[in-house]
Enzyme design. Structure first.
Site, PDB file in Angstrom:
ATOM      1  N   SER A 124       1.027  -1.117  -0.143  1.00 20.15           N
ATOM      2  CA  SER A 124      -0.110   0.093  -0.019  1.00 20.15           C
ATOM      3  C   SER A 124       0.916   1.330  -0.057  1.00 20.15           C
ATOM      4  O   SER A 124       2.078   1.326   0.537  1.00 20.15           O
ATOM      5  CB  SER A 124      -0.863  -0.212   1.144  1.00 20.15           C
ATOM      6  OG  SER A 124      -1.424   1.259   1.468  1.00 20.15           O
ATOM      7  N   TYR A 149      -1.897  -1.056  10.776  1.00 16.30           N
ATOM      8  CA  TYR A 149      -2.103  -1.645   9.550  1.00 16.30           C
ATOM      9  C   TYR A 149      -0.894  -1.213   8.779  1.00 16.30           C
ATOM     10  O   TYR A 149      -0.358  -2.221   7.936  1.00 16.30           O
ATOM     11  CB  TYR A 149      -3.429  -0.915   8.997  1.00 16.30           C
ATOM     12  CG  TYR A 149      -3.611  -1.193   7.546  1.00 16.30           C
ATOM     13  CD1 TYR A 149      -3.873  -2.547   6.976  1.00 16.30           C
ATOM     14  CD2 TYR A 149      -3.398  -0.129   6.469  1.00 16.30           C
ATOM     15  CE1 TYR A 149      -3.773  -2.979   5.672  1.00 16.30           C
ATOM     16  CE2 TYR A 149      -3.551  -0.477   5.314  1.00 16.30           C
ATOM     17  CZ  TYR A 149      -4.097  -1.794   4.844  1.00 16.30           C
ATOM     18  OH  TYR A 149      -3.806  -1.961   3.467  1.00 16.30           O
ATOM     19  N   LYS A 153       1.972  -3.786   6.600  1.00 16.04           N
ATOM     20  CA  LYS A 153       2.309  -4.015   5.369  1.00 16.04           C
ATOM     21  C   LYS A 153       3.792  -3.533   4.986  1.00 16.04           C
ATOM     22  O   LYS A 153       4.456  -4.186   4.082  1.00 16.04           O
ATOM     23  CB  LYS A 153       1.828  -2.586   4.340  1.00 16.04           C
ATOM     24  CG  LYS A 153       0.299  -3.002   4.430  1.00 16.04           C
ATOM     25  CD  LYS A 153       0.110  -4.156   3.505  1.00 16.04           C
ATOM     26  CE  LYS A 153      -1.412  -4.488   3.572  1.00 16.04           C
ATOM     27  NZ  LYS A 153      -1.720  -5.868   3.007  1.00 16.04           N
TER      28      LYS A 153
END
Ligand code: NAD
Ligand code: WQD
Length: 339
Positions: A124, A149, A153
């Site tokens: 992302s 989050y 990643k």
């Protein structure tokens, strides 16, 4: 190629599954339906006109994953499976680290055991952190993530990079998505978030069909042309095509590459609202509220590496994204659950 899609019943996975089938590949889905449902797979089958093999399993379940790898000779894996809600990750960091990291570690161990060494990963733009300059280029050093989050990643990128360094037969493509929106042109598959959406386009879509009363625009005092936040929105079908190219690319080489998937254009919140209203002939009532903590003024991709390495560029317009989102939402006002 026979390609395992972890999380393949989700928003991006289901669209990628369609594009892979249409390109002549044989995708196989594994999903635990924590944020999706089997109906999405049935819809994919309806679009492509044939069954798509799918397993209900948690990617963290090594036994189940070994069984799936024993039953199939995979050429490549696309790893979508993961939890993705930024706010929820702040409230439940352990759940996010546990799910996203464990699933990746188990997947890689099972791949290694079965001699499958090609993986395309759903990373992302969030791993760049809040960079002071745009566009975002793959060679920019990350300045740190702003939520758990994002850190999952970031860490998964490092895990996969490390595996590539340790075993030179591995081929890893880390795709950094910008803001995927839109839906398949059939209106059969699309984004179906549980509860009240956190992201802009799903929120607009629910306002459009009267499920929600009005949109809150988070701040109009940013240093952008109209004062609202600017992002690089990319049509999910373009994104899905990028995965087909990434699978081809991964199969012809070894090593690890980071590649942005974005359009290279930034649009503001009000650009989205105005375009959605114009192409769909609906009113989106909105109010300006305060900034959302953690948001930045603008980001968009430099997509030139994707063009150079994958021969891929985004083709769909913001109008297409708004039209296709609305079509899915109108045809499925309650998402897949109304089906
Ligand atoms: P999604 O939630 O629709 O899809 C993820 C899928 O993974 C779901 O079907 C879910 O049920 C499944 N899943 C989660 N944990 C699992 C586990 N342990 N075992 C098996 N299945 C599991 O999300 P999406 O928007 O399609 O995103 C796909 C991937 O792309 C995610 O990894 C997400 O973090 C990443 N990503 C998404 C965006 C975005 O804005 N949508 C942007 C950048 C990156
Ligand atoms: C877009 C713009 C908001 C909702 C997130 C994740 C990122 C990536 C993509 C996974 C911003 C504004 C939003 C609303 C608004 N996901 N907005 N009212 O924050 O750019 O990115 O999704 O990797 O990690 O952080 O996307 O759609 O939430 O917001 O005004 O109700 O819309 O302020 O300017 P974001 P978003």
């Amino acid at each position: 190629m026979k390609i395992l899609l972890t999380g393949g019943a989700g928003f991006i996975g289901s669209h990628t599954c369609v594009e892979l089938c249409e390109a002549g590949h044989e995708p196989v889905i594994v999903d635990n339906y924590i944020n999706s449902c089997e109906e999405a797979v049935r819809r994919v089958e309806q679009i492509v006109g044939h069954p798509v093999p799918h397993y209900e399993a948690d990617v963290r379940d090594a036994e189940a994953m070994h069984r799936i790898f024993s039953e199939n000779e995979f050429d490549c894996v696309v790893h979508f499976a993961g939890l993705k809600a930024v706010g929820e990750s702040v409230a439940q960091p352990l759940r996010y680290y546990r799910n996203n990291l464990d699933s990746t570690l188990t997947l890689c161990e099972v791949m290694q055991a079965h001699g499958v060494k090609r993986i395309v990963f759903s990373s992302s733009a969030t791993v760049y952190g809040n960079q002071p300059v745009v566009p975002y280029r793959e060679d920019m050093p990350s300045i740190g993530c702003t939520n758990p989050y994002g850190w999952t990643k970031f860490m998964i990128e490092k895990i996969l990079e490390g595996q590539c360094n340790a075993d030179p037969e591995w081929s890893v493509v880390l795709l950094r998505y910008f803001n995927p929106i839109g839906a398949h042109s059939s209106g059969l598959i699309g984004e179906d978030p549980a509860g009240i959406p956190n992201n802009l386009m799903p929120y607009i879509a629910k306002v459009a069909v009267g499920e929600l009363e009005k949109l809150s625009v988070f701040g109009n005092d940013y240093p952008t042309p109209d004062g609202t936040g600017v992002r690089d929105y990319i049509h999910v079908t373009d994104l899905a095509r990028g995965h087909v190219k990434a699978c081809d690319f991964a199969s012809g080489r070894t090593g690890c590459e980071i590649i942005n998937l974005g359009t290279g254009h930034g649009y503001s919140v009000l650009d989205l609202v105005n375009t959605f209203q114009a192409v769909n002939g609906v009113k989106i009532p909105y109010v300006i509220t305060s900034r959302r903590p953690g948001d930045i003024a603008e980001n968009y991709a430099d997509p030139s590496k994707a063009k150079e390495l994958l021969g891929w560029t985004a083709e769909k317009t913001l109008e297409d994204m708004c039209r296709d989102t609305y079509r899915f939402q109108r045809q499925n006002p309650k998402g897949y659950h109304g089906a």
